[in-house]
Design a protein around this motif. Structure first.
Motif, PDB file in Angstrom:
ATOM      1  N   VAL A 245      66.684  64.118  -9.195  1.00 42.39           N
ATOM      2  CA  VAL A 245      66.917  64.353 -10.619  1.00 42.39           C
ATOM      3  C   VAL A 245      66.868  63.061 -11.421  1.00 42.39           C
ATOM      4  CG1 VAL A 245      68.521  65.292 -12.334  1.00 42.39           C
ATOM      5  CG2 VAL A 245      68.429  66.291 -10.035  1.00 42.39           C
ATOM      6  N   VAL A 246      66.046  63.045 -12.484  1.00 43.48           N
ATOM      7  CA  VAL A 246      66.139  62.023 -13.528  1.00 43.48           C
ATOM      8  C   VAL A 246      66.824  62.710 -14.705  1.00 43.48           C
ATOM      9  CG1 VAL A 246      64.936  60.420 -15.041  1.00 43.48           C
ATOM     10  CG2 VAL A 246      63.976  60.960 -12.795  1.00 43.48           C
ATOM     11  N   PRO A 247      68.135  62.534 -14.877  1.00 43.43           N
ATOM     12  CA  PRO A 247      68.846  63.311 -15.891  1.00 43.43           C
ATOM     13  C   PRO A 247      68.542  62.889 -17.320  1.00 43.43           C
ATOM     14  CG  PRO A 247      70.327  61.727 -14.874  1.00 43.43           C
ATOM     15  CD  PRO A 247      69.032  61.648 -14.116  1.00 43.43           C
ATOM     16  N   HIS A 248      68.401  63.883 -18.193  1.00 42.02           N
ATOM     17  CA  HIS A 248      68.342  63.584 -19.628  1.00 42.02           C
ATOM     18  C   HIS A 248      69.736  63.259 -20.118  1.00 42.02           C
ATOM     19  CE1 HIS A 248      68.746  64.963 -23.914  1.00 42.02           C
ATOM     20  NE2 HIS A 248      67.837  64.031 -24.008  1.00 42.02           N
ATOM     21  N   ASN A 249      70.689  64.097 -19.748  1.00 41.86           N
ATOM     22  CA  ASN A 249      72.085  63.895 -20.125  1.00 41.86           C
ATOM     23  C   ASN A 249      72.892  63.702 -18.856  1.00 41.86           C
ATOM     24  OD1 ASN A 249      74.904  64.555 -20.712  1.00 41.86           O
ATOM     25  ND2 ASN A 249      74.180  65.179 -22.728  1.00 41.86           N
ATOM     26  N   ALA A 250      73.509  62.532 -18.739  1.00 41.95           N
ATOM     27  CA  ALA A 250      74.214  62.177 -17.506  1.00 41.95           C
ATOM     28  C   ALA A 250      75.351  63.128 -17.176  1.00 41.95           C
ATOM     29  CB  ALA A 250      74.759  60.745 -17.617  1.00 41.95           C
ATOM     30  N   GLU A 251      75.958  63.730 -18.191  1.00 42.35           N
ATOM     31  CA  GLU A 251      77.078  64.645 -17.986  1.00 42.35           C
ATOM     32  C   GLU A 251      76.591  66.066 -17.711  1.00 42.35           C
ATOM     33  OE1 GLU A 251      80.263  63.838 -17.949  1.00 42.35           O
ATOM     34  OE2 GLU A 251      80.291  61.817 -18.814  1.00 42.35           O
ATOM     35  N   ALA A 252      75.639  66.536 -18.518  1.00 40.24           N
ATOM     36  CA  ALA A 252      75.186  67.932 -18.423  1.00 40.24           C
ATOM     37  C   ALA A 252      74.561  68.248 -17.073  1.00 40.24           C
ATOM     38  CB  ALA A 252      74.194  68.231 -19.545  1.00 40.24           C
ATOM     39  N   THR A 253      73.925  67.254 -16.462  1.00 41.83           N
ATOM     40  CA  THR A 253      73.225  67.517 -15.199  1.00 41.83           C
ATOM     41  C   THR A 253      74.179  67.651 -14.016  1.00 41.83           C
ATOM     42  OG1 THR A 253      72.641  65.174 -15.441  1.00 41.83           O
ATOM     43  CG2 THR A 253      70.855  66.747 -15.473  1.00 41.83           C
ATOM     44  N   ALA A 254      75.475  67.478 -14.232  1.00 38.64           N
ATOM     45  CA  ALA A 254      76.441  67.761 -13.169  1.00 38.64           C
ATOM     46  C   ALA A 254      76.334  69.218 -12.736  1.00 38.64           C
ATOM     47  CB  ALA A 254      77.860  67.455 -13.650  1.00 38.64           C
ATOM     48  N   THR A 255      75.936  70.083 -13.670  1.00 41.06           N
ATOM     49  CA  THR A 255      75.735  71.504 -13.365  1.00 41.06           C
ATOM     50  C   THR A 255      74.660  71.684 -12.306  1.00 41.06           C
ATOM     51  OG1 THR A 255      76.373  72.146 -15.598  1.00 41.06           O
ATOM     52  CG2 THR A 255      75.057  73.726 -14.361  1.00 41.06           C
ATOM     53  N   ILE A 256      73.617  70.863 -12.395  1.00 38.92           N
ATOM     54  CA  ILE A 256      72.518  70.947 -11.429  1.00 38.92           C
ATOM     55  C   ILE A 256      73.011  70.636 -10.019  1.00 38.92           C
ATOM     56  CG2 ILE A 256      70.366  69.809 -10.702  1.00 38.92           C
ATOM     57  CD1 ILE A 256      69.646  69.567 -13.676  1.00 38.92           C
ATOM     58  N   VAL A 257      73.860  69.623  -9.919  1.00 38.48           N
ATOM     59  CA  VAL A 257      74.383  69.230  -8.605  1.00 38.48           C
ATOM     60  C   VAL A 257      75.178  70.377  -7.981  1.00 38.48           C
ATOM     61  CG1 VAL A 257      75.814  67.573  -7.358  1.00 38.48           C
ATOM     62  CG2 VAL A 257      74.459  66.815  -9.324  1.00 38.48           C
ATOM     63  N   LYS A 258      76.014  71.024  -8.789  1.00 38.12           N
ATOM     64  CA  LYS A 258      76.821  72.146  -8.281  1.00 38.12           C
ATOM     65  C   LYS A 258      75.928  73.283  -7.788  1.00 38.12           C
ATOM     66  CE  LYS A 258      80.835  71.350 -11.277  1.00 38.12           C
ATOM     67  NZ  LYS A 258      81.659  71.896 -12.394  1.00 38.12           N
ATOM     68  N   LYS A 259      74.917  73.619  -8.581  1.00 42.25           N
ATOM     69  CA  LYS A 259      74.026  74.718  -8.209  1.00 42.25           C
ATOM     70  C   LYS A 259      73.265  74.398  -6.925  1.00 42.25           C
ATOM     71  CE  LYS A 259      73.319  76.431 -12.939  1.00 42.25           C
ATOM     72  NZ  LYS A 259      73.695  77.843 -12.732  1.00 42.25           N
ATOM     73  N   ALA A 260      72.808  73.162  -6.791  1.00 40.49           N
ATOM     74  CA  ALA A 260      72.074  72.769  -5.584  1.00 40.49           C
ATOM     75  C   ALA A 260      72.975  72.810  -4.361  1.00 40.49           C
ATOM     76  CB  ALA A 260      71.476  71.381  -5.769  1.00 40.49           C
ATOM     77  N   HIS A 261      74.180  72.307  -4.495  1.00 42.23           N
ATOM     78  CA  HIS A 261      75.106  72.283  -3.363  1.00 42.23           C
ATOM     79  C   HIS A 261      75.495  73.698  -2.925  1.00 42.23           C
ATOM     80  CE1 HIS A 261      76.602  67.838  -3.706  1.00 42.23           C
ATOM     81  NE2 HIS A 261      75.346  67.949  -3.295  1.00 42.23           N
ATOM     82  N   MET A 262      75.594  74.607  -3.875  1.00 35.28           N
ATOM     83  CA  MET A 262      75.888  76.001  -3.516  1.00 35.28           C
ATOM     84  C   MET A 262      74.785  76.592  -2.652  1.00 35.28           C
ATOM     85  SD  MET A 262      77.509  77.499  -7.070  1.00 35.28           S
ATOM     86  CE  MET A 262      77.556  79.185  -6.463  1.00 35.28           C
ATOM     87  N   ALA A 263      73.568  76.066  -2.827  1.00 35.45           N
ATOM     88  CA  ALA A 263      72.427  76.520  -2.029  1.00 35.45           C
ATOM     89  C   ALA A 263      72.227  75.659  -0.782  1.00 35.45           C
ATOM     90  CB  ALA A 263      71.155  76.498  -2.879  1.00 35.45           C
ATOM     91  N   GLY A 264      73.138  74.710  -0.551  1.00 30.63           N
ATOM     92  CA  GLY A 264      73.035  73.855   0.628  1.00 30.63           C
ATOM     93  C   GLY A 264      71.981  72.774   0.520  1.00 30.63           C
ATOM     94  N   ILE A 265      71.682  72.344  -0.723  1.00 24.73           N
ATOM     95  CA  ILE A 265      70.631  71.349  -0.962  1.00 24.73           C
ATOM     96  C   ILE A 265      71.251  70.043  -1.460  1.00 24.73           C
ATOM     97  CG2 ILE A 265      68.576  70.820  -2.356  1.00 24.73           C
ATOM     98  CD1 ILE A 265      68.141  73.887  -2.559  1.00 24.73           C
ATOM     99  N   LYS A 266      70.866  68.941  -0.848  1.00 27.42           N
ATOM    100  CA  LYS A 266      71.333  67.627  -1.287  1.00 27.42           C
ATOM    101  C   LYS A 266      70.641  67.210  -2.571  1.00 27.42           C
ATOM    102  CE  LYS A 266      72.598  65.539   3.155  1.00 27.42           C
ATOM    103  NZ  LYS A 266      72.317  64.420   4.074  1.00 27.42           N
ATOM    104  N   VAL A 267      71.316  66.341  -3.348  1.00 32.04           N
ATOM    105  CA  VAL A 267      70.778  65.895  -4.630  1.00 32.04           C
ATOM    106  C   VAL A 267      70.800  64.368  -4.727  1.00 32.04           C
ATOM    107  CG1 VAL A 267      70.926  66.098  -7.137  1.00 32.04           C
ATOM    108  CG2 VAL A 267      71.677  68.001  -5.696  1.00 32.04           C
TER     109      VAL A 267
END
Length: 358
Positions: free
Chosen positions: A112-134
């Protein structure tokens, strides 16, 4: 009666064995933490199926990000993996949607190259729920359990900028034109700049008369900031430190309107072609070169290692507001007219013909 007791004891023994096996399997499942290597990944690798890397980028507007995309793609493919790249054009909602799409495609690791450093925390949660490293690429994701951060030492970038300008102007009235406030790197650049400036400020030798962020890093917004700085100070400015070459371009346009381009030292960063051409022309003082080939190759190698569940060697840990993120930070290089040939041109980052317009 004895037969009944014997049969009951046998049943109890069988049930105990079943529960023991179930408990063992449960422990095995719990041992696989979110984002870590799973048995399905091992099966994929055993079957010879390619690892797939998902890469969600903030933007492709600036020249450097086009280079990142192409170099990263080449580096991942050279390692025998596939890569899917999506750019969000500075749109947080679109970037999250892109990440969800990549996750649903079953990528093995998400970069991930985040546009918003805070908003992209959501992406990390979604990926981890699927068992994917970020992995956070070049820009840190804030307040998230990010698995890896690969970038340059961005605080040092700011220090190099300020050191170059203070050598030329150790006393005077300074303007600071920062990057986008939503970008964590912009804060790191600024911190590095003021690490160097603060002693001069404390002694009274330097006064920062204008200090402003630049929305979305655009040259147009930087130009308006510089116009405001010049107006507020009756053009009495001695030096400008800009967070990158794009903002420096806007600043120099504003200076040119007042006949001041080339008379005021201006810093930049990213070694964009337009920026290094301005250095040759004399309207921009310096840039900070971050060898993107080294960054992309390092990030690609680590992404594939992460997908395989292998141990990754790190050289730093960076606090993102939630955890100490395992990190690999590479050294940036200050570039001016004197070392242009031995750095940017020697690396093939830009051709001599393009830089000198010959």
């Amino acid at each position: 009666m004895k037969r009944v007791i014997f049969k009951f004891a046998v049943i109890i023994s069988i049930l105990s064995l079943v529960f023991a096996v179930s408990a063992c399997e449960s422990e095995k499942e719990q041992a696989v933490a979110p984002g870590h290597s799973t048995s399905s990944q091992k099966v994929k690798q055993a079957d010879g199926e390619k690892i797939k890397v998902g890469f969600t980028m903030d933007t492709l507007v600036e020249e450097r990000w086009l280079r990142d995309r192409e170099l990263f793609r080449d580096a991942v493919r050279a390692l025998g993996a596939d890569v899917e790249i999506l750019a969000a054009n500075g749109d947080d909602v679109l970037q999250i949607a892109h990440a969800e799409s990549l996750i649903s495609q079953g990528v093995d690791v998400l970069v991930v190259v985040p546009h918003n450093a805070e908003a992209t925390a959501t992406i990390v949660k979604k990926a981890h729920m699927a068992g994917i490293k970020v992995m956070a690429y070049d820009r840190l994701v804030k307040n998230a359990d990010i698995d890896m951060y690969v970038s340059f030492d961005n605080e040092q970038v700011g220090e190099l900028q300020a050191e170059a300008i203070t050598q030329l102007v150790p006393k005077g009235r300074y303007v600071y034109i920062g990057g986008a406030i939503t970008d964590n790197n912009a804060h790191l650049f600024k911190k590095g700049v003021f690490n160097v400036l603060q002693p001069y400020i404390d002694s009274g030798d330097i006064t920062v008369v204008f200090d402003q962020w630049t929305k979305d890093w655009t040259p147009a917004n930087a130009k308006e900031n510089m116009r405001a700085a010049l107006k507020a100070n009756n053009n009495q400015i001695d030096a400008v430190i800009c967070a990158n070459d794009a903002t420096a371009g806007g600043v120099i346009e504003a200076l040119a309107e007042q006949g001041m381009a080339g008379k005021i030292p201006v810093s930049g960063q990213d070694a964009e072609l337009a920026g290094v051409q301005r250095i040759v022309e004399g309207t921009q003082t310096m840039t900070v070169y971050k060898p993107l080939k080294e960054l992309t190759q390092t990030a690609a190698k680590i992404a594939v290692q992460m997908a395989k569940g292998e141990t990754v060697a790190i050289n730093r840990k960076v606090n993102n507001g939630k955890i100490e993120v395992p990190s690999v930070l590479l050294p940036p290089i200050a570039v001016d007219r004197s070392n242009m040939d031995e750095t940017i041109i020697a690396d093939g980052f830009h051709s001599r013909e393009d830089v000198y317009k010959k």
